[in-house]
Design a protein around this motif. Structure first.
Motif, PDB file in Angstrom:
ATOM      1  N   LEU A   2       0.839  -1.189   0.000  1.00 45.83           N
ATOM      2  CA  LEU A   2       0.000   0.000   0.000  1.00 45.83           C
ATOM      3  C   LEU A   2       0.878   1.245   0.000  1.00 45.83           C
ATOM      4  O   LEU A   2       1.800   1.365   0.798  1.00 45.83           O
ATOM      5  CB  LEU A   2      -0.895  -0.006   1.241  1.00 45.83           C
ATOM      6  N   GLN A   3       0.591   2.166  -0.922  1.00 48.80           N
ATOM      7  CA  GLN A   3       1.336   3.418  -1.005  1.00 48.80           C
ATOM      8  C   GLN A   3       0.365   4.563  -0.806  1.00 48.80           C
ATOM      9  O   GLN A   3      -0.669   4.634  -1.468  1.00 48.80           O
ATOM     10  CB  GLN A   3       2.016   3.563  -2.357  1.00 48.80           C
ATOM     11  N   VAL A   4       0.709   5.464   0.110  1.00 47.69           N
ATOM     12  CA  VAL A   4      -0.111   6.635   0.400  1.00 47.69           C
ATOM     13  C   VAL A   4       0.737   7.865   0.146  1.00 47.69           C
ATOM     14  O   VAL A   4       1.821   8.001   0.713  1.00 47.69           O
ATOM     15  CB  VAL A   4      -0.618   6.624   1.856  1.00 47.69           C
ATOM     16  N   SER A   5       0.254   8.735  -0.716  1.00 50.26           N
ATOM     17  CA  SER A   5       0.956   9.970  -1.029  1.00 50.26           C
ATOM     18  C   SER A   5       0.108  11.136  -0.545  1.00 50.26           C
ATOM     19  O   SER A   5      -1.054  11.263  -0.929  1.00 50.26           O
ATOM     20  CB  SER A   5       1.197  10.065  -2.534  1.00 50.26           C
ATOM     21  N   SER A   7      -0.213  15.172  -0.384  1.00 49.12           N
ATOM     22  CA  SER A   7       0.216  16.485  -0.870  1.00 49.12           C
ATOM     23  C   SER A   7      -0.975  17.418  -0.708  1.00 49.12           C
ATOM     24  O   SER A   7      -1.456  17.598   0.397  1.00 49.12           O
ATOM     25  CB  SER A   7       0.724  16.404  -2.303  1.00 49.12           C
ATOM     26  N   ASN A   8      -1.479  17.964  -1.802  1.00 49.78           N
ATOM     27  CA  ASN A   8      -2.690  18.771  -1.691  1.00 49.78           C
ATOM     28  C   ASN A   8      -3.925  17.898  -1.503  1.00 49.78           C
ATOM     29  O   ASN A   8      -5.002  18.393  -1.203  1.00 49.78           O
ATOM     30  CB  ASN A   8      -2.856  19.664  -2.920  1.00 49.78           C
ATOM     31  N   ASN A   9      -3.767  16.604  -1.697  1.00 43.10           N
ATOM     32  CA  ASN A   9      -4.808  15.614  -1.435  1.00 43.10           C
ATOM     33  C   ASN A   9      -4.122  14.331  -0.963  1.00 43.10           C
ATOM     34  O   ASN A   9      -2.918  14.305  -0.784  1.00 43.10           O
ATOM     35  CB  ASN A   9      -5.659  15.380  -2.694  1.00 43.10           C
ATOM     36  N   ILE A  10      -4.912  13.292  -0.774  1.00 38.87           N
ATOM     37  CA  ILE A  10      -4.353  11.987  -0.397  1.00 38.87           C
ATOM     38  C   ILE A  10      -4.625  11.020  -1.535  1.00 38.87           C
ATOM     39  O   ILE A  10      -5.768  10.878  -1.977  1.00 38.87           O
ATOM     40  CB  ILE A  10      -4.989  11.448   0.897  1.00 38.87           C
ATOM     41  N   ARG A  11      -3.574  10.374  -2.016  1.00 43.72           N
ATOM     42  CA  ARG A  11      -3.694   9.381  -3.082  1.00 43.72           C
ATOM     43  C   ARG A  11      -3.311   8.036  -2.505  1.00 43.72           C
ATOM     44  O   ARG A  11      -2.216   7.870  -1.967  1.00 43.72           O
ATOM     45  CB  ARG A  11      -2.794   9.747  -4.257  1.00 43.72           C
ATOM     46  N   ILE A  12      -4.240   7.076  -2.603  1.00 42.28           N
ATOM     47  CA  ILE A  12      -4.033   5.734  -2.047  1.00 42.28           C
ATOM     48  C   ILE A  12      -3.881   4.760  -3.210  1.00 42.28           C
ATOM     49  O   ILE A  12      -4.793   4.621  -4.032  1.00 42.28           O
ATOM     50  CB  ILE A  12      -5.223   5.330  -1.152  1.00 42.28           C
ATOM     51  N   ARG A  13      -2.748   4.072  -3.267  1.00 40.71           N
ATOM     52  CA  ARG A  13      -2.433   3.180  -4.385  1.00 40.71           C
ATOM     53  C   ARG A  13      -2.054   1.814  -3.841  1.00 40.71           C
ATOM     54  O   ARG A  13      -1.462   1.698  -2.777  1.00 40.71           O
ATOM     55  CB  ARG A  13      -1.271   3.768  -5.174  1.00 40.71           C
ATOM     56  N   GLU A  85       3.441   2.475   2.897  1.00 45.64           N
ATOM     57  CA  GLU A  85       4.527   3.423   2.660  1.00 45.64           C
ATOM     58  C   GLU A  85       3.871   4.785   2.484  1.00 45.64           C
ATOM     59  O   GLU A  85       3.129   5.002   1.529  1.00 45.64           O
ATOM     60  CB  GLU A  85       5.295   3.027   1.402  1.00 45.64           C
ATOM     61  N   VAL A  86       4.125   5.695   3.410  1.00 42.45           N
ATOM     62  CA  VAL A  86       3.510   7.019   3.375  1.00 42.45           C
ATOM     63  C   VAL A  86       4.566   8.029   2.941  1.00 42.45           C
ATOM     64  O   VAL A  86       5.654   8.090   3.514  1.00 42.45           O
ATOM     65  CB  VAL A  86       2.931   7.417   4.750  1.00 42.45           C
ATOM     66  N   ARG A  87       4.222   8.808   1.914  1.00 45.47           N
ATOM     67  CA  ARG A  87       5.142   9.815   1.381  1.00 45.47           C
ATOM     68  C   ARG A  87       4.469  11.178   1.434  1.00 45.47           C
ATOM     69  O   ARG A  87       3.329  11.326   1.005  1.00 45.47           O
ATOM     70  CB  ARG A  87       5.513   9.462  -0.053  1.00 45.47           C
ATOM     71  N   TYR A  88       5.169  12.154   1.968  1.00 44.69           N
ATOM     72  CA  TYR A  88       4.659  13.521   2.047  1.00 44.69           C
ATOM     73  C   TYR A  88       5.340  14.354   0.970  1.00 44.69           C
ATOM     74  O   TYR A  88       6.567  14.453   0.952  1.00 44.69           O
ATOM     75  CB  TYR A  88       4.914  14.117   3.435  1.00 44.69           C
ATOM     76  N   ASP A  89       4.552  14.936   0.075  1.00 43.41           N
ATOM     77  CA  ASP A  89       5.083  15.741  -1.027  1.00 43.41           C
ATOM     78  C   ASP A  89       4.663  17.193  -0.846  1.00 43.41           C
ATOM     79  O   ASP A  89       3.677  17.644  -1.425  1.00 43.41           O
ATOM     80  CB  ASP A  89       4.554  15.220  -2.371  1.00 43.41           C
ATOM     81  N   PHE A  90       5.412  17.901  -0.024  1.00 42.65           N
ATOM     82  CA  PHE A  90       5.136  19.320   0.182  1.00 42.65           C
ATOM     83  C   PHE A  90       6.346  20.123  -0.268  1.00 42.65           C
ATOM     84  O   PHE A  90       7.487  19.721  -0.064  1.00 42.65           O
ATOM     85  CB  PHE A  90       4.864  19.627   1.661  1.00 42.65           C
TER      86      PHE A  90
END
Length: 114
Positions: A2-5, A7-13, A85-90
């Motif tokens: 599971l990948q969670v990104s 940023s301006n929203n949350i994308r769950i892949r 795996e949680v990734r923060y894209d700011f």
């Protein structure tokens, strides 16, 4: 995996179509439409009004939702014991310099803000 990104929203892949976590996420992001309930209660026409509201969209197989869901998503991931795996894209903002204050004389309690 599971990948969670975030940023301006949350994308769950990476969720399989019938996984319990995916079903729990979609259930949490689907709510009763208050307008529909109000019209139903007042015995008014509900034609053309969705009974449920989906607070997510699908984009290329990913679930995309607002950032306000992050806390509840974390709780659901822990409850279902899934490794994510949680990734923060700011982006770091650039400091703005507006120069010296030239407006009216501030009051004492306003000085820290200036």
């Amino acid at each position: 995996m599971l990948q969670v990104s975030v940023s301006n929203n949350i994308r769950i892949r990476g969720l399989t179509s019938a996984s319990p976590l995916k079903l729990a996420i979609l259930d949490a992001l689907t709510i009763d439409n208050p307008d529909y309930k109000d019209r139903e209660k007042k015995r008014r026409s509900t034609w053309g009004i969705a009974k449920k509201l989906q607070l997510f969209t699908y984009d290329q197989g990913d679930i995309v939702t607002g950032r306000g869901f992050e806390g509840e998503l974390d709780a659901l991931i822990q409850k279902h014991q899934v490794t994510a795996e949680v990734r923060y894209d700011f982006n770091e903002g650039v400091a703005a310099d507006f120069g010296e204050w030239t407006g009216p004389e501030p009051r004492e309690y306003q000085r820290p803000a200036i």
